[in-house]
Design a protein around this motif. Structure first.
Motif, mmCIF file in Angstrom:
data_model
loop_
_atom_site.group_PDB
_atom_site.id
_atom_site.type_symbol
_atom_site.label_atom_id
_atom_site.label_comp_id
_atom_site.label_asym_id
_atom_site.label_seq_id
_atom_site.Cartn_x
_atom_site.Cartn_y
_atom_site.Cartn_z
ATOM 1 N N ASP A 120 0.851 -1.190 0.000
ATOM 2 C CA ASP A 120 0.000 0.000 0.000
ATOM 3 C C ASP A 120 0.893 1.248 0.000
ATOM 4 O O ASP A 120 1.382 1.671 1.045
ATOM 5 C CB ASP A 120 -0.912 -0.010 1.227
ATOM 6 C CG ASP A 120 -1.960 1.072 1.182
ATOM 7 O OD1 ASP A 120 -1.622 2.225 0.852
ATOM 8 O OD2 ASP A 120 -3.124 0.765 1.485
ATOM 9 N N TRP A 121 1.108 1.827 -1.196
ATOM 10 C CA TRP A 121 1.971 3.002 -1.315
ATOM 11 C C TRP A 121 1.437 4.215 -0.561
ATOM 12 O O TRP A 121 2.216 4.926 0.085
ATOM 13 C CB TRP A 121 2.204 3.345 -2.786
ATOM 14 C CG TRP A 121 3.289 2.514 -3.378
ATOM 15 C CD1 TRP A 121 3.136 1.396 -4.140
ATOM 16 C CD2 TRP A 121 4.690 2.692 -3.219
ATOM 17 N NE1 TRP A 121 4.363 0.865 -4.466
ATOM 18 C CE2 TRP A 121 5.335 1.652 -3.922
ATOM 19 C CE3 TRP A 121 5.470 3.639 -2.564
ATOM 20 C CZ2 TRP A 121 6.720 1.532 -3.972
ATOM 21 C CZ3 TRP A 121 6.852 3.513 -2.623
ATOM 22 C CH2 TRP A 121 7.454 2.475 -3.313
ATOM 23 N N PRO A 122 0.128 4.524 -0.625
ATOM 24 C CA PRO A 122 -0.353 5.672 0.149
ATOM 25 C C PRO A 122 -0.080 5.518 1.651
ATOM 26 O O PRO A 122 0.239 6.498 2.324
ATOM 27 C CB PRO A 122 -1.859 5.708 -0.154
ATOM 28 C CG PRO A 122 -1.964 5.093 -1.521
ATOM 29 C CD PRO A 122 -0.925 3.994 -1.521
ATOM 30 N N ALA A 123 -0.170 4.303 2.172
ATOM 31 C CA ALA A 123 0.135 4.087 3.594
ATOM 32 C C ALA A 123 1.615 4.345 3.859
ATOM 33 O O ALA A 123 1.981 4.925 4.888
ATOM 34 C CB ALA A 123 -0.242 2.670 4.017
ATOM 35 N N PHE A 124 2.472 3.930 2.930
ATOM 36 C CA PHE A 124 3.897 4.200 3.087
ATOM 37 C C PHE A 124 4.149 5.710 3.103
ATOM 38 O O PHE A 124 4.886 6.222 3.952
ATOM 39 C CB PHE A 124 4.706 3.541 1.967
ATOM 40 C CG PHE A 124 6.137 4.001 1.938
ATOM 41 C CD1 PHE A 124 7.031 3.577 2.903
ATOM 42 C CD2 PHE A 124 6.561 4.884 0.966
ATOM 43 C CE1 PHE A 124 8.342 4.025 2.892
ATOM 44 C CE2 PHE A 124 7.867 5.330 0.945
ATOM 45 C CZ PHE A 124 8.764 4.895 1.904
ATOM 46 N N GLU A 125 3.549 6.436 2.151
ATOM 47 C CA GLU A 125 3.731 7.883 2.092
ATOM 48 C C GLU A 125 3.254 8.557 3.378
ATOM 49 O O GLU A 125 3.888 9.479 3.882
ATOM 50 C CB GLU A 125 3.017 8.458 0.869
ATOM 51 C CG GLU A 125 3.696 8.046 -0.430
ATOM 52 C CD GLU A 125 2.875 8.356 -1.665
ATOM 53 O OE1 GLU A 125 1.733 8.869 -1.545
ATOM 54 O OE2 GLU A 125 3.378 8.073 -2.774
ATOM 55 N N GLU A 126 2.141 8.068 3.926
ATOM 56 C CA GLU A 126 1.636 8.603 5.188
ATOM 57 C C GLU A 126 2.612 8.311 6.323
ATOM 58 O O GLU A 126 2.886 9.173 7.159
ATOM 59 C CB GLU A 126 0.263 7.995 5.510
ATOM 60 C CG GLU A 126 -0.343 8.521 6.789
ATOM 61 C CD GLU A 126 -1.666 7.844 7.112
ATOM 62 O OE1 GLU A 126 -2.058 7.897 8.293
ATOM 63 O OE2 GLU A 126 -2.296 7.253 6.215
ATOM 64 N N ALA A 127 3.148 7.113 6.357
ATOM 65 C CA ALA A 127 4.099 6.739 7.411
ATOM 66 C C ALA A 127 5.358 7.599 7.339
ATOM 67 O O ALA A 127 5.887 8.019 8.368
ATOM 68 C CB ALA A 127 4.453 5.257 7.304
ATOM 69 N N VAL A 128 5.833 7.883 6.135
ATOM 70 C CA VAL A 128 7.035 8.688 5.961
ATOM 71 C C VAL A 128 6.777 10.131 6.388
ATOM 72 O O VAL A 128 7.645 10.781 6.976
ATOM 73 C CB VAL A 128 7.531 8.622 4.502
ATOM 74 C CG1 VAL A 128 8.613 9.653 4.233
ATOM 75 C CG2 VAL A 128 8.049 7.224 4.198
#
Length: 193
Positions: free
Chosen positions: A9-17
């Protein structure tokens, strides 16, 4: 790479970063390694790709076998590769075989600080099937060891393992003798024959 479409899940990764102060590049590298350890076994099982993954990865890894000394970043990479491809690099490093840490201090830091955090976070990560949660597990791991990995720099300073996306600290200053004869505006040309 199709496994990442299914499981990552790329959007979740972007949110985590966005929620962390650690260098994006460091989180990205670690997340990529963790995700591969999660995705590849599931893709192999779901689509019967065990032999294909084994053959491709054996070829890739065989052509990139490390020698000599390795950085802390490499040691983490070797442990995560070992999760899906038991090729022996991590065991060789930990048993003082042909691979060695850069310094005795690096070995102690890895064994005493980084490895316990890595094992704990890896177990949690591999057991987590929610792709919106996994990036936060990796961010938590990186936050727990960032000081050891960056040694006060924004990115790992050394990469002796041949991983092209690591490299030197982009903010580092070099002496005149280190840059003598280098034209920063020169573009690479055709190789001489």
């Amino acid at each position: 790479e199709l496994g990442h479409v299914k499981f990552t899940d790329w959007p979740a990764f972007e949110e985590a970063v966005e929620d962390t102060d650690v260098p994006d590049g460091l989180v990205k590298r670690m997340w990529d390694l963790f995700e591969n350890a999660y995705v590849e076994p599931r893709m192999a099982a779901d689509f019967g790709l065990e032999d294909e993954f084994r053959i491709v990865n054996e070829n890739i890894l065989q052509n990139n076998e490390p020698t000599g000394t390795v950085s802390l970043d490499d040691a983490i990479r070797f442990r995560l590769i070992e999760e899906t491809h038991p090729i022996g690099w991590f065991d060789d490093l930990m048993s003082s075989g042909g691979l060695e840490f850069l310094t005795t201090e690096d070995r102690e830091t890895f064994e005493d600080t980084i490895l316990p955090e890595l094992e704990d976070h890896l177990d949690t990560f591999l057991a987590e099937d929610d792709p919106t949660v996994r990036p936060f597990i990796v961010v938590d791991f990186v936050e727990s060891v960032v000081d050891e990995l960056t040694d006060g720099h924004s990115e790992p300073v050394l990469d002796l393992g041949g991983n092209p996306d690591l490299g030197v600290n982009p903010d580092a200053e070099f002496s005149e003798s280190e840059t003598e004869g280098i034209d920063p505006t020169e573009q690479p040309g055709e190789p001489e024959q």
